[in-house]
Structure formats: C-alpha cells, structure tokens
Write an enzyme that holds these catalytic residues in place. Structure first.
Site, PDB file in Angstrom:
ATOM      1  N   GLY A   8       1.003  -1.295  -0.105  1.00 25.64           N
ATOM      2  CA  GLY A   8       0.283  -0.295   0.093  1.00 25.64           C
ATOM      3  C   GLY A   8       0.791   0.814   0.266  1.00 25.64           C
ATOM      4  O   GLY A   8       0.706   1.954   0.686  1.00 25.64           O
ATOM      5  N   ASP A  34       2.583  -1.269  -3.971  1.00 28.79           N
ATOM      6  CA  ASP A  34       1.221  -1.141  -4.186  1.00 28.79           C
ATOM      7  C   ASP A  34       0.009  -1.923  -5.146  1.00 28.79           C
ATOM      8  O   ASP A  34       0.495  -2.709  -5.919  1.00 28.79           O
ATOM      9  CB  ASP A  34       1.003   0.288  -4.244  1.00 28.79           C
ATOM     10  CG  ASP A  34      -0.928   0.850  -3.380  1.00 28.79           C
ATOM     11  OD1 ASP A  34      -1.789  -0.286  -4.167  1.00 28.79           O
ATOM     12  OD2 ASP A  34      -0.441   1.422  -3.053  1.00 28.79           O
ATOM     13  N   TYR A 142     -15.780  -1.027   8.283  1.00 29.37           N
ATOM     14  CA  TYR A 142     -13.875  -0.834   8.829  1.00 29.37           C
ATOM     15  C   TYR A 142     -13.779  -0.947   9.589  1.00 29.37           C
ATOM     16  O   TYR A 142     -12.469  -1.751  10.804  1.00 29.37           O
ATOM     17  CB  TYR A 142     -13.706   0.043   8.543  1.00 29.37           C
ATOM     18  CG  TYR A 142     -12.023   1.194   8.077  1.00 29.37           C
ATOM     19  CD1 TYR A 142     -11.448   0.853   7.462  1.00 29.37           C
ATOM     20  CD2 TYR A 142     -12.233   2.030   9.097  1.00 29.37           C
ATOM     21  CE1 TYR A 142     -10.225   1.648   8.353  1.00 29.37           C
ATOM     22  CE2 TYR A 142     -10.471   2.651   9.306  1.00 29.37           C
ATOM     23  CZ  TYR A 142      -9.702   2.500   8.830  1.00 29.37           C
ATOM     24  OH  TYR A 142      -8.912   2.978   9.165  1.00 29.37           O
ATOM     25  N   LYS A 146     -11.254  -3.402  11.820  1.00 25.59           N
ATOM     26  CA  LYS A 146      -9.837  -3.379  12.178  1.00 25.59           C
ATOM     27  C   LYS A 146      -9.846  -3.996  13.690  1.00 25.59           C
ATOM     28  O   LYS A 146      -8.654  -4.493  14.476  1.00 25.59           O
ATOM     29  CB  LYS A 146     -10.207  -1.257  13.153  1.00 25.59           C
ATOM     30  CG  LYS A 146      -8.970  -1.080  11.477  1.00 25.59           C
ATOM     31  CD  LYS A 146      -8.225  -1.218  11.026  1.00 25.59           C
ATOM     32  CE  LYS A 146      -7.557  -0.563   9.750  1.00 25.59           C
ATOM     33  NZ  LYS A 146      -6.472  -0.763   8.962  1.00 25.59           N
TER      34      LYS A 146
HETATM   35  N1  SER Z   1      -9.174   8.376   8.588  1.00 24.76           N
HETATM   36  C1  SER Z   1      -9.781   6.362   8.938  1.00 24.76           C
HETATM   37  C2  SER Z   1     -11.166   7.015   8.305  1.00 24.76           C
HETATM   38  O1  SER Z   1     -11.596   8.177   8.542  1.00 24.76           O
HETATM   39  C3  SER Z   1      -9.886   6.306  10.069  1.00 24.76           C
HETATM   40  O2  SER Z   1      -8.865   5.027  10.816  1.00 24.76           O
HETATM   41  O3  SER Z   1     -11.725   6.119   7.846  1.00 24.76           O
END
Ligand code: SER
Length: 317
Positions: A8, A34, A142, A146
């Site tokens: 990445g 990437d 997300y 995580k």
């Molecule tokens: N900057 C990220 C987001 O807004 C937070 O980990 O998804």
C-alpha cells in the site's frame, strides 16, 4: 540486516512511510508495492513493484526473492469506502492481514506493522479520552475489520510468538499525499482548499469533534514502535495514540488566523453517522509509558505547518 516491504506504498501513509524507511534503512533495503507499482519520487534506490496483497503466491515470492525481514501492511479500504462495499472490504481488510501474519508464523518475516484505527470504538464507547481497554462496539465494516484484526494480531502473538505491532490512528493530516476514502478526510480537504484560497463544503457538521494527527507524528510513531524492544511492546492488539482533537468549526477558526477570508459551509452526508460513532479523543498514556510516544505537533502547529506545506504545492486539485 533489516529489509522492509511496504504494502500500500502508493497510499496516504505509504507514500510518506516509504521514503522515511529509506532514510532509516537505506533505499536498497526498502521495497515499495501497491496494486500498481507506486511512483517513487524522493529516493530512486527504492524498488517499486505491483502486488495485490490478496495474491498470496506473489506475496510469498516477493518476500523470499527480496529477503524481506519486516512488512508494513497499509493496504485497506477506509471507513467511508468500505460502507459502499462491505463484503469486499471485509475480505480485503481481513484476508490480507491473515496472509501476512501466516508468513510471520512460518518465520519468513520477523516483524509486522499493521495500522488499526479509532474506528475500533463505537457508539457505546466513552466519547472523550477513551481508555486503551474501553468497551468497543464498532458499527462500521471498517471498524469491525480493524477490531477483529487487532484480536488476530494478539492471537498470533500469543499463540505463535509473531512480533506484530499496531497503532490506533486518528485522522491523519499531511500535505504530501491525498487521503483515500476516510471519514476524517474532510479536515485535509479543508486545509488544502484554504491553502489555495477556495472555500470548502464539509460533509461533517460544524460541531463534529474527531481526533486528528499530523502525518509526521504518525510516521514517527510507526518508526518508534517498530524500533522498540519487543518487551517494551506490552499491548499486542493496538495502542491508543493521540495528539489533537477538533471540530470543523474549530478548524475553520484556526485556519482563519492564517487565511482570514477562508470559510467552511456544511452539507453532511452518510459519513456523519460514522463520525458520531467515534471518540473525539483517546487516552494514549500506555503508549507514552511503554515506548515513549510523544507527538511533536498540537492543533495550532499542525494547521500552520500543513498550510505552509500546501502553499509550496502549486496543484490546487
Ligand atoms: N482516517 C480513517 C477513516 O476516516 C480513520 O482510521 O476512515
């Protein structure tokens, strides 16, 4: 001999981390990758390759061919993008991490860095100065990925002695690369617009407080954590780290100290609900204690430095 693979490397963190690692380890000891081989502007000794992190065969080949000892795995879909394609985002964010942890379990690499996020917290978590071990009920794809990823990291550490290290990043602000689909991106776009004397329409409401950090501090944090002795790294899920917290309206006022005519107007969208579910600041005392985390920028110095940085870049887009 340390040799690093950045996955990445064309992204927001990757662009800056790759050149910093080249300064730390020497350009010949850094491989940048990437989906499309990233363009390396500052250090031409860095090898640049294309890699789909879900392609485990090619990943393994690169690690073996280039005698990689540590991986910085930054490839992911961020919070706003992930909501548009939950199934794929879950697969990408999870499987890529497991692919890399498995290489470490086999002993092919010695260390892994993987970024976590404030998104691991949810609407049930304390909103301010959120503790390291606060209750978590993330309600974004997300955040769920995580949070699960953090637990996988800890599992591989406990079960297989894999040396994996992680930080819960807030919104990261730098002027060297654009953000890539997060909820905190508004702040960087506001700063970029301000630097080019353009007003900004925020997709978050005026009073929406979120934690933020200068990219330089984030990169310093990664380097410091990865250089720490293994026994100093007591948290093997991910460390809270923190530096500043502000709302769009507070950002507007701070920017106006340098650009008095700058204005933000408001048109919130689906990202508002994501922001509402996140803390506005984190308690980072464990990171400070364990491996001496100590950010350089506060809110005002961050805004000033980023506006200065953008002024030097001529492209207003
Ligand atoms: N900057 C990220 C987001 O807004 C937070 O980990 O998804």
């Amino acid at each position: 001999m340390r040799r690093a693979l950045v996955i990445g490397a064309g992204g927001q963190i990757g662009t800056e981390l790759t050149t910093r690692l080249a300064k730390e380890l020497g350009g010949l000891n850094v491989v940048a990758s990437d989906l499309n081989a990233p363009k390396i502007s500052e250090n031409t000794a860095i090898l640049s390759l294309n890699l789909d992190v879900l392609d485990q065969v090619r990943l393994r080949q690169i690690v073996v061919d280039h005698e990689i000892s540590e991986i910085y795995h930054l490839a992911a879909t961020l919070s706003a993008t992930a909501e548009k394609n939950p199934g794929f985002s879950w697969h990408l964010n999870m499987q890529s991490l497991l692919n890399i942890l498995d290489l470490a379990k086999e002993g092919l690499i010695q260390k892994v860095f993987w970024p976590s996020s404030v998104a691991v917290f949810g609407p049930g978590s304390p909103k301010s100065n959120t503790p390291q071990n606060a209750f978590m009920n993330p309600n974004t794809v997300y955040g769920i990925s995580k949070s699960a990823g953090e637990n996988w990291c800890n599992y591989y550490f406990e079960k297989y002695n894999v040396d994996v290290r992680s930080l819960r990043f807030p919104g990261l602000l730098g002027y060297k690369s654009d953000p890539g689909g997060g909820t905190t991106d508004y702040a960087l776009w506001a700063l970029k617009n301000a630097a080019h004397d353009t007003p900004y329409i925020s997709f978050l409401e005026n009073n929406s407080g979120l934690p933020m950090m200068h990219m330089e501090d984030a990169i310093n944090g990664i380097i410091k954590l990865m250089n720490a002795k293994s026994e100093q790294v007591k948290v093997r899920t991910a460390y809270n780290i923190s530096s500043a917290s502000f709302t769009p309206e507070e950002l507007e006022k701070e920017i106006q100290k340098f650009k008095p005519a700058f204005e933000i107007s408001y048109q919130s969208d689906f990202r508002q609900a994501i922001a509402n579910s996140w803390p506005d600041s984190l308690d980072d005392s464990e990171a400070r204690l364990d491996w001496d985390w100590n950010p350089k920028y506060n809110f005002s110095s961050m805004v000033e430095n980023i506006l200065e940085g953008f002024k030097k870049t001529s492209d207003p887009n």
